[in-house]
Enzyme design. Structure first.
Site, PDB file in Angstrom:
ATOM      1  N   ASP B  55       0.814  -1.223   0.000  1.00  0.00           N
ATOM      2  CA  ASP B  55       0.000   0.000   0.000  1.00  0.00           C
ATOM      3  C   ASP B  55       0.853   1.281   0.000  1.00  0.00           C
ATOM      4  O   ASP B  55       1.860   1.368   0.686  1.00  0.00           O
ATOM      5  CB  ASP B  55      -0.887   0.028   1.253  1.00  0.00           C
ATOM      6  N   HIS B  57      -1.102   4.624  -0.458  1.00  0.00           N
ATOM      7  CA  HIS B  57      -2.082   5.513   0.178  1.00  0.00           C
ATOM      8  C   HIS B  57      -1.735   6.992   0.118  1.00  0.00           C
ATOM      9  O   HIS B  57      -1.816   7.712   1.131  1.00  0.00           O
ATOM     10  CB  HIS B  57      -2.319   5.086   1.630  1.00  0.00           C
ATOM     11  N   ASP B  83      -3.912  -0.035  -3.660  1.00  0.00           N
ATOM     12  CA  ASP B  83      -4.096   0.995  -2.631  1.00  0.00           C
ATOM     13  C   ASP B  83      -3.089   2.134  -2.810  1.00  0.00           C
ATOM     14  O   ASP B  83      -2.324   2.477  -1.912  1.00  0.00           O
ATOM     15  CB  ASP B  83      -4.046   0.397  -1.212  1.00  0.00           C
ATOM     16  N   ASN B 115      -8.346  -2.563  -2.847  1.00  0.00           N
ATOM     17  CA  ASN B 115      -9.750  -2.300  -2.524  1.00  0.00           C
ATOM     18  C   ASN B 115     -10.056  -0.800  -2.467  1.00  0.00           C
ATOM     19  O   ASN B 115     -11.221  -0.411  -2.561  1.00  0.00           O
ATOM     20  CB  ASN B 115     -10.140  -2.982  -1.202  1.00  0.00           C
ATOM     21  N   HIS B 116      -9.026   0.034  -2.351  1.00  0.00           N
ATOM     22  CA  HIS B 116      -9.290   1.479  -2.373  1.00  0.00           C
ATOM     23  C   HIS B 116      -9.404   2.035  -3.790  1.00  0.00           C
ATOM     24  O   HIS B 116      -9.798   3.195  -3.951  1.00  0.00           O
ATOM     25  CB  HIS B 116      -8.205   2.235  -1.594  1.00  0.00           C
ATOM     26  N   HIS B 256      -3.879  -8.052  -3.939  1.00  0.00           N
ATOM     27  CA  HIS B 256      -3.940  -7.040  -2.877  1.00  0.00           C
ATOM     28  C   HIS B 256      -4.373  -7.612  -1.526  1.00  0.00           C
ATOM     29  O   HIS B 256      -3.732  -7.391  -0.509  1.00  0.00           O
ATOM     30  CB  HIS B 256      -4.876  -5.896  -3.267  1.00  0.00           C
ATOM     31  N   HIS B 330      -2.497  -4.815   1.935  1.00  0.00           N
ATOM     32  CA  HIS B 330      -3.826  -4.649   2.536  1.00  0.00           C
ATOM     33  C   HIS B 330      -3.840  -4.447   4.049  1.00  0.00           C
ATOM     34  O   HIS B 330      -4.729  -3.800   4.573  1.00  0.00           O
ATOM     35  CB  HIS B 330      -4.678  -5.871   2.178  1.00  0.00           C
TER      36      HIS B 330
END
Lengths: 374, 428
Positions: B55, B57, B83, B115-116, B256, B330
């Site tokens: 990730d 982010h 992500d 998932n983001h 992910h 994740h």
């Protein structure tokens, strides 16, 4: 897109709450000691609107049922992240449970609550609507700037005015409010640590009293914080009055998350003064004993509150409100706040055992009634 | 406006400076990216050597730190496990830079979906608001979401070497050198800090180095900056070798989140129709949302989407699909990576001091090239029908050599960003 059109995040920063003193001042700006103290005070005062906003966010999404939250939020509320909403829910629910157990023990007998740094807290109004027949006197103490905006909001709110049992008397400067059962007193808590502490209006020195510090004493130097408690429990209250303290504060400053929390808040001019002295549940228990709450103590982190104090049905309801992706982070966050409580009983008559009766069954991570391995 | 050649390089330069590119260029870039991604299968084939990242982010400055530690594109072959957006302040710049690099060097960077990378999640967790704030309209968010729908769901790394070529880097802590295996041994795991110093080294088939790692597992007592020596917190070093398998290792599946009860072979992932918003349930959702956990079989996820899956599920899946390892992201892990279930699955987390709040370190995972592979094979969409049965053999394949590079958040003053967020970070 031209660069000037891109909002400068630094300018957003300066517009944040914090009042005139703090505006536009970076943490590294050379400032005199006096103004830096004022800026720190402003930062602490500002924490109240932060909490108010979090409460509104929770209410709007259905976490909490609190029709009064919106009355006191000065700014338009930004929807908080799911994990913050969950945290606010857990905090409020945990404290509500302890208070509920206190109030519903010997329900007709008189009781008192003193909320330190209460700010925009709506707890009294929620209690009043939940238990209309309660024999409760409620005292809130905060900085004048916080009390005056709260009192102004109360005066604008027919819903709240109609809840109050008596028409309130408001001081000419608008910073203090009193009725026989509900009092907002404007004072700097630190004055309670002085040798000549100011009185608290309508305080009954012999009524069983719960002291509530929801992220309040933590901002004060440890000796000031304990002096304030001594004043309240031995000067304002008779030393034989049953009395309890409920704390909600950060905990565990020494792991990676805790260290980051301390340094992040420091950069916002918020200093968690007592955290180094009471870094874990065990030291909070010792603190409560030392402060005279010797009949029993308990401590939990808010992760424990969620796991053990919230019913399965309620967990399911709250879990369904928002998709919560940040699970590991929520665990970290909840593990770094605690609810701790301790009480003293005096006299040994049944009416003096109210806190023992109310709380001896509460599930704690650390502590318990005196003599039970606390 | 077109975004090819020098325009693209210009956009990369601008984004590397953390400055957004104009809306019209974003539209063009997203169009190009979709053209490229539509050609990729649901499971992209990637050849080692490759550097696997978790990730991001929106922590742009930390992404720059990642490139500093792991090497730049196109010198290093990267695989990002999703992500890219949400939570951090610079989702837009981070994602667009990665996308530009993808369009510019399609064979040197692989992006799979997290998932983001979803309309619904980005409206809650910040990317939507960021686009609106930076462009005044939701157009850019919409273009990006259309790209999200085309991102692959997984990647299959083949040709990874079983043994690491030990780096000749100095040791972070000279005292620890004695307890580490000598260079004459086959190295299975090596952990390096951001300065490239060896923090930990583990030899295959070695009991003794495994125990040498134990005393260092005290991340809680380490100081705030990247500890000079994280030790081997994440490693679940497997000292058994599953017998002699020569130098060939099974493939590494990158995804992910994790596995799905609806998916027992990689071919079933290939059959999904991925070009859509992430559904609330089903195989595609599970791949992006699930987590490994210390349970037997499958369990309900506390996240409300995806599932929890235990060691038995992973071992069975790996065996059936001839995998030696599943790499996934994740979940925040404080040490940057975490191997579980006898090193059959690893979580890689690449966002240091996540949300500027969690105080964690980050990691990337380097898989070396198998010398016997005969050199570089060009990118393909993975080999269909890899899932061959391995006769009666019950043991999994020997894991690839794994080099973890652990790094800290970029220094605060390099960011030109506020030290605090304009929303409540803590309970006050």
């Amino acid at each position: 897109m031209a660069a000037p059109e891109i909002p400068n995040l630094k300018s957003l920063l300066a517009q944040r709450r914090g009042g005139l003193h703090a505006r536009g001042r970076g943490p590294r700006a050379p400032i005199s000691h006096e103004t830096s103290e004022a800026a720190k005070d402003d930062a602490v005062k500002g924490t109240d609107q932060d909490a108010a906003g979090s409460r509104v966010s929770c209410v709007e999404l259905g976490y909490l049922d609190d029709p009064y939250a919106k009355v006191f939020a000065a700014q338009q509320t930004v929807r908080r992240l799911p994990l913050l909403n969950r945290g606010t829910y857990v905090r409020t629910t945990g404290l509500d449970q302890l208070i509920h157990q206190f109030l519903t023990t010997a329900p007709g007998s008189p009781k008192q609550i003193i909320s330190l740094g209460a700010g925009t807290d709506t707890r009294y109004f929620r209690l009043l609507s939940a238990y209309p027949s309660l024999n409760l006197t409620y005292h809130e103490i905060d900085f004048p700037c916080n009390t005056s905006s709260k009192i102004a909001a109360i005066q604008r709110s027919p819903a709240i005015l109609s809840l109050l049992s008596h028409p309130p008397t408001i001081s000419t400067d608008g910073t203090s409010l009193s009725t026989p059962t509900y009092n907002i007193t404007a004072l700097d808590l630190r004055t309670l640590a002085s040798p000549t502490p100011p009185p608290l209006p309508n305080l009954n020195p012999s009524t069983p009293t719960l002291l509530l510090s929801e992220c309040c004493l933590v901002y004060l130097p440890p000796t000031t914080a304990s002096d304030i408690l001594t004043t309240l429990t031995t000067h304002h209250l008779s030393p034989t009055t049953p009395c309890a303290l409920v704390l909600y504060e950060p905990v565990r400053p020494h792991d990676a998350f805790g260290r980051t929390m301390v340094s992040n808040l420091k950069s916002r001019n918020i200093h968690l003064h007592t955290l180094a002295t009471y870094p874990d549940l065990a030291s909070q228990i010792t603190r409560l004993k030392t402060a005279g709450f010797d009949a029993g103590q308990g401590g939990v982190d808010t992760g424990f509150v969620w796991r053990e104090w919230v019913s399965e049905a309620e967990k399911e309801r709250v879990g369904a409100l928002e998709m919560l992706d940040e699970f590991e982070e929520l665990g970290l966050l909840l593990g770094h706040y605690c609810v701790c409580w301790g009480w003293r009983d005096r006299g040994g008559e049944e009416k003096d055992m109210v806190f023992s009766e109310a709380w001896s069954g509460v599930k704690a991570q650390v502590g318990g009634p005196a003599g039970e391995g606390a | 406006m077109s975004i090819g050649g020098s325009d693209l390089d210009q956009a990369i330069l601008q984004l590397r400076a953390c400055r957004p590119i104009p809306e019209s260029q974003v539209r063009e870039l997203c169009y190009k990216a979709r053209e490229l991604l539509i050609e990729e299968g649901n499971v992209v084939g990637v050849d080692a050597p490759v550097t696997i990242c978790g990730d991001i982010h929106g922590q742009f400055h930390d992404l720059m730190e990642l490139f500093r530690v792991g090497g730049d594109v196109p010198d290093t072959n990267y695989l990002f496990m999703g992500d890219f957006v949400d939570r951090g302040f610079y989702s837009l710049e981070s994602f667009l830079l990665l996308l530009c690099l993808k369009v510019r060097y399609p064979d040197r960077i692989t992006l799979i979906r997290g998932n983001h990378e979803s309309r619904q999640i980005t409206t809650v967790y910040g990317f939507y608001d960021e686009c609106l704030r930076k462009y005044g309209s939701a157009n850019v968010w919409r273009y990006c979401c259309e790209v999200f729908d085309y991102l692959a769901l997984g990647a299959l790394v083949s040709g990874a070497a079983t043994t690491l070529e030990p780096s000749d880097a100095p040791f972070a802590d000279l005292n620890s050198q004695a307890s580490m295996p000598g260079l004459d041994q086959e190295i299975e795991i090596e952990t390096l800090n951001a300065s490239g110093e060896v923090m930990f080294r583990f030899a295959r088939n070695s009991e003794q180095s495994s125990s040498a790692a134990e005393p260092s597992q005290n991340p809680s007592s380490s100081p705030l900056p990247t500890p000079a020596r994280t030790g081997a917190p994440g490693t679940g070093a497997s000292s058994s070798s599953y017998g002699s398998m020569g130098s060939s290792t099974g493939a590494v599946l990158c995804v992910h989140g994790g596995l799905s009860p609806l998916i027992d072979t990689i071919d079933k992932i290939r059959l999904l129709d991925r070009k859509q918003e992430v559904p609330h349930e089903g195989a595609m959702c599970d791949l992006l949302w699930s987590d490994p956990d210390e349970i037997d079989g499958w369990g309900l996820s506390p996240r409300g989407a995806g599932f929890l899956f235990g060691a038995d599920i992973v071992k069975c899946f790996n065996y059936k699909n001839d995998l030696s390892l599943i790499a996934r992201a994740h979940q925040l892990v404080m040490e940057g990576f975490k191997e579980m279930f006898d090193s059959t699955i690893v979580t890689v987390w690449s966002a240091p001091n996540y949300c500027y709040r969690c105080g964690n370190v980050a990691a990337i995972l380097e898989l070396g090239e198998d010398g016997g592979n005969g050199g570089f094979v060009s990118r393909a969409n993975g080999d269909v029908n890899r899932a061959q049965v391995l006769g009666e053999k019950v043991q999994g394949r020997e894991g690839p050599g794994r080099r973890y590079r652990v790094f800290d958040a970029a220094p605060q003053d390099s960011r030109g960003m506020p030290a605090k967020k304009p929303v409540a970070d803590y309970f006050l």
